[in-house]
Write a protein that holds these residues in place. Structure first.
Motif, PDB file in Angstrom:
ATOM      1  N   ASN A  75      -9.991  36.206 -51.405  1.00  0.00           N
ATOM      2  CA  ASN A  75      -8.804  36.999 -51.119  1.00  0.00           C
ATOM      3  C   ASN A  75      -8.579  36.972 -49.609  1.00  0.00           C
ATOM      4  OD1 ASN A  75      -6.760  38.845 -50.818  1.00  0.00           O
ATOM      5  ND2 ASN A  75      -7.957  40.625 -51.462  1.00  0.00           N
ATOM      6  N   PHE A  76      -7.583  36.211 -49.158  1.00  0.00           N
ATOM      7  CA  PHE A  76      -7.357  36.049 -47.719  1.00  0.00           C
ATOM      8  C   PHE A  76      -7.061  37.385 -47.044  1.00  0.00           C
ATOM      9  CE2 PHE A  76      -2.887  36.164 -48.938  1.00  0.00           C
ATOM     10  CZ  PHE A  76      -2.273  36.762 -47.854  1.00  0.00           C
ATOM     11  N   ARG A  77      -6.551  38.341 -47.805  1.00  0.00           N
ATOM     12  CA  ARG A  77      -6.192  39.629 -47.220  1.00  0.00           C
ATOM     13  C   ARG A  77      -7.409  40.400 -46.713  1.00  0.00           C
ATOM     14  NH1 ARG A  77      -0.867  40.952 -48.603  1.00  0.00           N
ATOM     15  NH2 ARG A  77       0.029  39.570 -50.181  1.00  0.00           N
ATOM     16  N   ARG A  78      -8.614  40.013 -47.144  1.00  0.00           N
ATOM     17  CA  ARG A  78      -9.838  40.666 -46.689  1.00  0.00           C
ATOM     18  C   ARG A  78     -10.754  39.698 -45.928  1.00  0.00           C
ATOM     19  NH1 ARG A  78     -10.020  46.032 -46.450  1.00  0.00           N
ATOM     20  NH2 ARG A  78     -12.282  45.850 -46.469  1.00  0.00           N
ATOM     21  N   ASP A  79     -10.215  38.557 -45.519  1.00  0.00           N
ATOM     22  CA  ASP A  79     -11.038  37.584 -44.789  1.00  0.00           C
ATOM     23  C   ASP A  79     -10.999  37.897 -43.296  1.00  0.00           C
ATOM     24  OD1 ASP A  79     -12.496  35.477 -43.840  1.00  0.00           O
ATOM     25  OD2 ASP A  79     -11.476  33.957 -45.030  1.00  0.00           O
ATOM     26  N   CYS A  80     -11.698  38.951 -42.944  1.00  0.00           N
ATOM     27  CA  CYS A  80     -11.692  39.459 -41.583  1.00  0.00           C
ATOM     28  C   CYS A  80     -12.264  38.442 -40.588  1.00  0.00           C
ATOM     29  CB  CYS A  80     -12.500  40.744 -41.533  1.00  0.00           C
ATOM     30  SG  CYS A  80     -12.531  41.543 -39.946  1.00  0.00           S
ATOM     31  N   VAL A  81     -13.336  37.793 -40.937  1.00  0.00           N
ATOM     32  CA  VAL A  81     -14.020  36.889 -40.016  1.00  0.00           C
ATOM     33  C   VAL A  81     -13.154  35.688 -39.665  1.00  0.00           C
ATOM     34  CG1 VAL A  81     -15.945  35.274 -39.803  1.00  0.00           C
ATOM     35  CG2 VAL A  81     -16.351  37.603 -40.613  1.00  0.00           C
ATOM     36  N   ARG A  82     -12.560  35.077 -40.662  1.00  0.00           N
ATOM     37  CA  ARG A  82     -11.736  33.891 -40.407  1.00  0.00           C
ATOM     38  C   ARG A  82     -10.563  34.205 -39.477  1.00  0.00           C
ATOM     39  NH1 ARG A  82      -7.891  30.850 -44.894  1.00  0.00           N
ATOM     40  NH2 ARG A  82      -6.900  29.380 -43.429  1.00  0.00           N
ATOM     41  N   PHE A  83      -9.828  35.252 -39.787  1.00  0.00           N
ATOM     42  CA  PHE A  83      -8.618  35.551 -39.034  1.00  0.00           C
ATOM     43  C   PHE A  83      -8.881  36.372 -37.778  1.00  0.00           C
ATOM     44  CE2 PHE A  83      -7.075  34.880 -43.429  1.00  0.00           C
ATOM     45  CZ  PHE A  83      -6.259  33.793 -43.179  1.00  0.00           C
ATOM     46  N   GLY A  84     -10.078  36.887 -37.659  1.00  0.00           N
ATOM     47  CA  GLY A  84     -10.410  37.668 -36.470  1.00  0.00           C
ATOM     48  C   GLY A  84     -10.575  36.838 -35.220  1.00  0.00           C
ATOM     49  N   HIS A  85     -10.746  35.515 -35.364  1.00  0.00           N
ATOM     50  CA  HIS A  85     -10.825  34.663 -34.173  1.00  0.00           C
ATOM     51  C   HIS A  85      -9.573  34.823 -33.309  1.00  0.00           C
ATOM     52  CE1 HIS A  85     -13.794  32.493 -36.744  1.00  0.00           C
ATOM     53  NE2 HIS A  85     -14.417  32.380 -35.584  1.00  0.00           N
ATOM     54  N   LYS A  86      -8.435  34.990 -33.977  1.00  0.00           N
ATOM     55  CA  LYS A  86      -7.178  35.181 -33.238  1.00  0.00           C
ATOM     56  C   LYS A  86      -7.250  36.440 -32.386  1.00  0.00           C
ATOM     57  CE  LYS A  86      -3.174  34.639 -35.307  1.00  0.00           C
ATOM     58  NZ  LYS A  86      -1.940  34.836 -36.117  1.00  0.00           N
ATOM     59  N   VAL A  87      -7.724  37.517 -32.978  1.00  0.00           N
ATOM     60  CA  VAL A  87      -7.819  38.784 -32.258  1.00  0.00           C
ATOM     61  C   VAL A  87      -8.759  38.657 -31.065  1.00  0.00           C
ATOM     62  CG1 VAL A  87      -8.589  41.177 -32.434  1.00  0.00           C
ATOM     63  CG2 VAL A  87      -7.232  40.155 -34.278  1.00  0.00           C
ATOM     64  N   ALA A  88      -9.872  37.967 -31.255  1.00  0.00           N
ATOM     65  CA  ALA A  88     -10.842  37.798 -30.173  1.00  0.00           C
ATOM     66  C   ALA A  88     -10.233  37.030 -29.006  1.00  0.00           C
ATOM     67  CB  ALA A  88     -12.084  37.073 -30.700  1.00  0.00           C
ATOM     68  N   ALA A  89      -9.538  35.942 -29.311  1.00  0.00           N
ATOM     69  CA  ALA A  89      -8.918  35.142 -28.259  1.00  0.00           C
ATOM     70  C   ALA A  89      -7.788  35.902 -27.577  1.00  0.00           C
ATOM     71  CB  ALA A  89      -8.409  33.827 -28.839  1.00  0.00           C
ATOM     72  N   LEU A  90      -6.951  36.559 -28.384  1.00  0.00           N
ATOM     73  CA  LEU A  90      -5.816  37.286 -27.835  1.00  0.00           C
ATOM     74  C   LEU A  90      -6.264  38.405 -26.911  1.00  0.00           C
ATOM     75  CD1 LEU A  90      -2.800  38.037 -27.709  1.00  0.00           C
ATOM     76  CD2 LEU A  90      -3.146  39.391 -29.798  1.00  0.00           C
ATOM     77  N   THR A  91      -7.206  39.217 -27.357  1.00  0.00           N
ATOM     78  CA  THR A  91      -7.623  40.368 -26.559  1.00  0.00           C
ATOM     79  C   THR A  91      -8.413  39.958 -25.326  1.00  0.00           C
ATOM     80  OG1 THR A  91      -9.580  40.677 -27.969  1.00  0.00           O
ATOM     81  CG2 THR A  91      -7.608  41.962 -28.512  1.00  0.00           C
ATOM     82  N   ASP A  92      -8.940  38.747 -25.316  1.00  0.00           N
ATOM     83  CA  ASP A  92      -9.639  38.248 -24.134  1.00  0.00           C
ATOM     84  C   ASP A  92      -8.647  37.676 -23.119  1.00  0.00           C
ATOM     85  OD1 ASP A  92     -12.413  37.620 -22.999  1.00  0.00           O
ATOM     86  OD2 ASP A  92     -11.421  35.661 -22.838  1.00  0.00           O
ATOM     87  N   GLY A  93      -7.694  36.877 -23.607  1.00  0.00           N
ATOM     88  CA  GLY A  93      -6.750  36.227 -22.701  1.00  0.00           C
ATOM     89  C   GLY A  93      -5.595  37.096 -22.267  1.00  0.00           C
ATOM     90  N   ALA A  94      -5.389  38.212 -22.936  1.00  0.00           N
ATOM     91  CA  ALA A  94      -4.202  39.037 -22.702  1.00  0.00           C
ATOM     92  C   ALA A  94      -4.194  39.737 -21.353  1.00  0.00           C
ATOM     93  CB  ALA A  94      -4.057  40.080 -23.810  1.00  0.00           C
ATOM     94  N   PHE A  95      -5.318  39.718 -20.645  1.00  0.00           N
ATOM     95  CA  PHE A  95      -5.383  40.384 -19.348  1.00  0.00           C
ATOM     96  C   PHE A  95      -5.241  39.415 -18.180  1.00  0.00           C
ATOM     97  CE2 PHE A  95      -7.689  43.135 -22.317  1.00  0.00           C
ATOM     98  CZ  PHE A  95      -6.963  44.301 -22.154  1.00  0.00           C
ATOM     99  N   ALA A  96      -4.975  38.156 -18.480  1.00  0.00           N
ATOM    100  CA  ALA A  96      -4.733  37.183 -17.417  1.00  0.00           C
ATOM    101  C   ALA A  96      -3.503  37.597 -16.619  1.00  0.00           C
ATOM    102  CB  ALA A  96      -4.544  35.793 -18.021  1.00  0.00           C
ATOM    103  N   ASP A  97      -3.410  37.138 -15.398  1.00  0.00           N
ATOM    104  CA  ASP A  97      -2.389  37.613 -14.468  1.00  0.00           C
ATOM    105  C   ASP A  97      -1.044  36.931 -14.707  1.00  0.00           C
ATOM    106  OD1 ASP A  97      -1.199  38.984 -12.434  1.00  0.00           O
ATOM    107  OD2 ASP A  97      -2.041  37.744 -10.824  1.00  0.00           O
ATOM    108  N   TYR A  98      -0.396  37.321 -15.804  1.00  0.00           N
ATOM    109  CA  TYR A  98       0.933  36.821 -16.155  1.00  0.00           C
ATOM    110  C   TYR A  98       1.800  38.011 -16.569  1.00  0.00           C
ATOM    111  CZ  TYR A  98      -1.367  32.257 -16.424  1.00  0.00           C
ATOM    112  OH  TYR A  98      -2.085  31.113 -16.141  1.00  0.00           O
TER     113      TYR A  98
END
Length: 233
Positions: A75-98
């Protein structure tokens, strides 16, 4: 200095299948922006997935619910690990100076020049985030724009990360990135711009029927094998 940054992530397998196409087309058509490419498993770039998310994956390695398999059927709706990579990358890169931070899935191919004027149109100055909204359900989050100058940006990104770090994500009805991001934006009440606009939603693929479709194709799911979206106007 460029005022726009685009963030994406993919695995080595994903890079070999489609990520390299996203990268090549970005370099050709996004002269107004820089790209932050995060590597999910093996070396795709010099930006690895953040340590906190690696620890999250280890912690839930044997958690069937974290992989969408709590019922024994995927059930993709509960596949936290697979889709969480996006959250990890986004929340890390979102503080870059742009000024503007864009999330773009790695299976998006750009085929027309994107200038800063287009990006400004996609995120009006009175809004914090722009998403491809869909009536009656969570947005299509393959492409999102955030205003880093907004007073709530730091709080939103930190809370999004903490949703996973504290395992609160498992208390939500669905744990894929689109649902988690949408629920947090609603809870915080930050102003949102609808990227879908007045475009007709075709076969639940709002990306290509919105203004974004004039510049990019989103090869979501089986469209990767075809090399194009049949719904694109």
């Amino acid at each position: 200095m460029r005022r726009v940054v685009v963030i994406t992530t993919c695995s080595l397998k994903g890079w070999n299948e489609y990520g390299y196409k996203m990268h090549q087309s970005f370099l050709k058509h996004w002269r107004c922006a820089d790209l932050l490419l995060y590597s999910e498993d093996r070396d795709v770039s010099d930006l690895p997935i953040p340590k906190w998310y690696k620890e999250f994956k280890i912690r839930h390695h044997n958690n069937a619910d974290a992989h969408g398999m709590a019922s024994g059927k995927y059930n993709f709706r509960r596949d936290c690990v697979r889709f969480g990579h996006k959250v990890a990358a986004l929340t890390d890169g979102a503080f870059a100076d742009y000024d503007r931070v864009i999330w773009c899935d790695a299976d998006v191919v750009t085929d027309a020049d994107v200038e800063e004027a287009e990006v400004a149109r996609w995120l009006p100055g009175d809004k914090y985030a722009s998403l491809l909204l869909r009536p009656g359900t969570y947005p299509e989050c393959g492409f999102m724009v955030f205003d880093r100058r907004h007073h709530g940006h730091t709080h939103f990104m930190n809370e999004l990360r903490r949703t996973y770090e504290t395992d609160y994500v498992f208390r939500l009805k669905e744990t894929h990135d689109s649902f988690v991001i949408w629920k947090l934006l609603l809870a915080l009440g930050y102003p949102i711009h609808d990227l879908t606009g007045k475009a007709k939603i075709v076969n639940n693929h709002p990306f290509v029927s919105s203004d974004l479709g004039n510049y990019m194709d989103y090869l979501k799911g089986p469209r990767k094998a075809k090399g194009k979206s049949g719904e694109r106007r």
